[in-house]
Write a protein that holds these residues in place. Structure first.
Motif, PDB file in Angstrom:
ATOM      1  N   VAL A 117      -6.422  -1.661  40.761  1.00  0.00           N
ATOM      2  CA  VAL A 117      -5.685  -1.879  39.519  1.00  0.00           C
ATOM      3  C   VAL A 117      -6.202  -3.154  38.875  1.00  0.00           C
ATOM      4  N   ARG A 118      -6.650  -3.067  37.620  1.00  0.00           N
ATOM      5  CA  ARG A 118      -7.217  -4.217  36.912  1.00  0.00           C
ATOM      6  C   ARG A 118      -6.194  -4.937  36.050  1.00  0.00           C
ATOM      7  N   GLY A 119      -5.123  -4.271  35.673  1.00  0.00           N
ATOM      8  CA  GLY A 119      -4.099  -4.911  34.841  1.00  0.00           C
ATOM      9  C   GLY A 119      -3.293  -3.881  34.088  1.00  0.00           C
ATOM     10  N   ALA A 120      -2.301  -4.383  33.363  1.00  0.00           N
ATOM     11  CA  ALA A 120      -1.439  -3.492  32.579  1.00  0.00           C
ATOM     12  C   ALA A 120      -1.037  -4.187  31.287  1.00  0.00           C
ATOM     13  N   THR A 121      -0.878  -3.388  30.236  1.00  0.00           N
ATOM     14  CA  THR A 121      -0.433  -3.918  28.953  1.00  0.00           C
ATOM     15  C   THR A 121       0.516  -2.918  28.297  1.00  0.00           C
ATOM     16  N   ALA A 122       1.464  -3.438  27.553  1.00  0.00           N
ATOM     17  CA  ALA A 122       2.305  -2.587  26.708  1.00  0.00           C
ATOM     18  C   ALA A 122       1.492  -2.293  25.456  1.00  0.00           C
ATOM     19  N   ALA A 180      -9.695   6.356  34.692  1.00  0.00           N
ATOM     20  CA  ALA A 180     -10.081   5.034  34.188  1.00  0.00           C
ATOM     21  C   ALA A 180      -8.842   4.243  33.786  1.00  0.00           C
ATOM     22  N   ARG A 181      -7.803   4.993  33.355  1.00  0.00           N
ATOM     23  CA  ARG A 181      -6.545   4.343  32.980  1.00  0.00           C
ATOM     24  C   ARG A 181      -5.410   5.341  33.062  1.00  0.00           C
ATOM     25  N   LEU A 182      -4.211   4.789  33.188  1.00  0.00           N
ATOM     26  CA  LEU A 182      -2.984   5.565  33.143  1.00  0.00           C
ATOM     27  C   LEU A 182      -2.244   5.130  31.894  1.00  0.00           C
ATOM     28  N   VAL A 183      -1.807   6.077  31.085  1.00  0.00           N
ATOM     29  CA  VAL A 183      -1.007   5.780  29.900  1.00  0.00           C
ATOM     30  C   VAL A 183       0.354   6.403  30.163  1.00  0.00           C
ATOM     31  N   LEU A 184       1.348   5.543  30.368  1.00  0.00           N
ATOM     32  CA  LEU A 184       2.645   5.982  30.856  1.00  0.00           C
ATOM     33  C   LEU A 184       3.783   5.534  29.964  1.00  0.00           C
ATOM     34  N   GLN A 185       4.746   6.396  29.779  1.00  0.00           N
ATOM     35  CA  GLN A 185       5.994   5.993  29.137  1.00  0.00           C
ATOM     36  C   GLN A 185       6.922   5.512  30.240  1.00  0.00           C
ATOM     37  N   VAL A 186       7.426   4.295  30.079  1.00  0.00           N
ATOM     38  CA  VAL A 186       8.351   3.716  31.050  1.00  0.00           C
ATOM     39  C   VAL A 186       9.615   3.270  30.335  1.00  0.00           C
ATOM     40  N   ASP A 187      10.655   3.053  31.094  1.00  0.00           N
ATOM     41  CA  ASP A 187      11.928   2.645  30.508  1.00  0.00           C
ATOM     42  C   ASP A 187      11.843   1.262  29.865  1.00  0.00           C
ATOM     43  N   ASP A 188      11.178   0.319  30.556  1.00  0.00           N
ATOM     44  CA  ASP A 188      11.078  -1.059  30.078  1.00  0.00           C
ATOM     45  C   ASP A 188       9.616  -1.522  30.187  1.00  0.00           C
ATOM     46  N   PRO A 189       8.844  -1.394  29.111  1.00  0.00           N
ATOM     47  CA  PRO A 189       7.422  -1.752  29.176  1.00  0.00           C
ATOM     48  C   PRO A 189       7.154  -3.180  29.640  1.00  0.00           C
ATOM     49  N   ARG A 190       7.925  -4.135  29.152  1.00  0.00           N
ATOM     50  CA  ARG A 190       7.680  -5.534  29.548  1.00  0.00           C
ATOM     51  C   ARG A 190       7.882  -5.729  31.045  1.00  0.00           C
ATOM     52  N   ALA A 191       8.941  -5.140  31.581  1.00  0.00           N
ATOM     53  CA  ALA A 191       9.213  -5.274  33.015  1.00  0.00           C
ATOM     54  C   ALA A 191       8.132  -4.591  33.848  1.00  0.00           C
ATOM     55  N   THR A 192       7.645  -3.457  33.378  1.00  0.00           N
ATOM     56  CA  THR A 192       6.592  -2.740  34.111  1.00  0.00           C
ATOM     57  C   THR A 192       5.296  -3.540  34.109  1.00  0.00           C
ATOM     58  N   VAL A 193       4.930  -4.090  32.961  1.00  0.00           N
ATOM     59  CA  VAL A 193       3.723  -4.919  32.889  1.00  0.00           C
ATOM     60  C   VAL A 193       3.870  -6.124  33.817  1.00  0.00           C
ATOM     61  N   ALA A 194       5.018  -6.778  33.814  1.00  0.00           N
ATOM     62  CA  ALA A 194       5.259  -7.932  34.684  1.00  0.00           C
ATOM     63  C   ALA A 194       5.171  -7.526  36.157  1.00  0.00           C
ATOM     64  N   LEU A 195       5.733  -6.379  36.493  1.00  0.00           N
ATOM     65  CA  LEU A 195       5.674  -5.886  37.885  1.00  0.00           C
ATOM     66  C   LEU A 195       4.231  -5.726  38.338  1.00  0.00           C
ATOM     67  N   VAL A 196       3.422  -5.073  37.508  1.00  0.00           N
ATOM     68  CA  VAL A 196       2.026  -4.832  37.872  1.00  0.00           C
ATOM     69  C   VAL A 196       1.261  -6.144  37.933  1.00  0.00           C
ATOM     70  N   GLU A 197       1.421  -6.978  36.915  1.00  0.00           N
ATOM     71  CA  GLU A 197       0.688  -8.240  36.883  1.00  0.00           C
ATOM     72  C   GLU A 197       1.058  -9.145  38.071  1.00  0.00           C
ATOM     73  N   ASN A 198       2.335  -9.200  38.418  1.00  0.00           N
ATOM     74  CA  ASN A 198       2.781 -10.018  39.548  1.00  0.00           C
ATOM     75  C   ASN A 198       2.245  -9.491  40.871  1.00  0.00           C
ATOM     76  N   ALA A 199       2.087  -8.175  40.983  1.00  0.00           N
ATOM     77  CA  ALA A 199       1.545  -7.590  42.209  1.00  0.00           C
ATOM     78  C   ALA A 199       0.073  -7.916  42.377  1.00  0.00           C
ATOM     79  N   LEU A 200      -0.608  -8.219  41.277  1.00  0.00           N
ATOM     80  CA  LEU A 200      -2.041  -8.510  41.333  1.00  0.00           C
ATOM     81  C   LEU A 200      -2.348  -9.970  41.627  1.00  0.00           C
ATOM     82  N   ILE A 201      -1.330 -10.792  41.601  1.00  0.00           N
ATOM     83  CA  ILE A 201      -1.546 -12.243  41.826  1.00  0.00           C
ATOM     84  C   ILE A 201      -1.758 -12.519  43.301  1.00  0.00           C
TER      85      ILE A 201
END
Length: 116
Positions: A35-40, A95-116
């Motif tokens: 996983v390289r990252g996530a963005t809303a 190459a990428r996943l394009v997903l509808q989620v309930d809370d985009p900001r929280a999902t991006v934070a979850l992914v980004e925090n897991a990559l740290i």
């Protein structure tokens, strides 16, 4: 809509409800090292999708499943573009996943925090 969570060293995406049928997949498990990252990105819904194989596409209503464009394979599960998150991957089928989620900001934070 998709539920995204971290399970150990994996990013797990679970499609909900009829999303399983439209996307022709119930879940995806991706090692975090790929996983390289996530963005809303609500604007991604306007991008070309490519060739659907397999999946569902009804413009303005739903884009779900596997799409091939310019040598890349992208997984989509989006009905409401305002809640779209793009997860960039490497060394995976998609190459990428394009997903509808309930809370985009929280999902991006979850992914980004897991990559740290």
């Amino acid at each position: 809509m998709a539920l995204v969570h971290i399970d150990g060293d994996d990013l797990v995406v679970v499609m909900e409800g009829l999303g399983k049928l439209w996307a022709m997949k119930s879940s995806l498990t991706i090692p975090l090292v790929n996983v390289r990252g996530a963005t809303a990105d609500p604007g991604i819904a306007a991008d070309p999708k490519g060739i659907r194989a397999p999946g569902t596409r009804v413009p303005g209503l739903i884009t779900a499943g596997t799409f091939h464009l310019d040598g890349e394979t992208v997984f989509w599960d989006v009905k409401d573009p305002s809640k779209a998150v793009v997860v960039e991957l490497a060394d995976e089928r998609y190459a990428r996943l394009v997903l509808q989620v309930d809370d985009p900001r929280a999902t991006v934070a979850l992914v980004e925090n897991a990559l740290i």
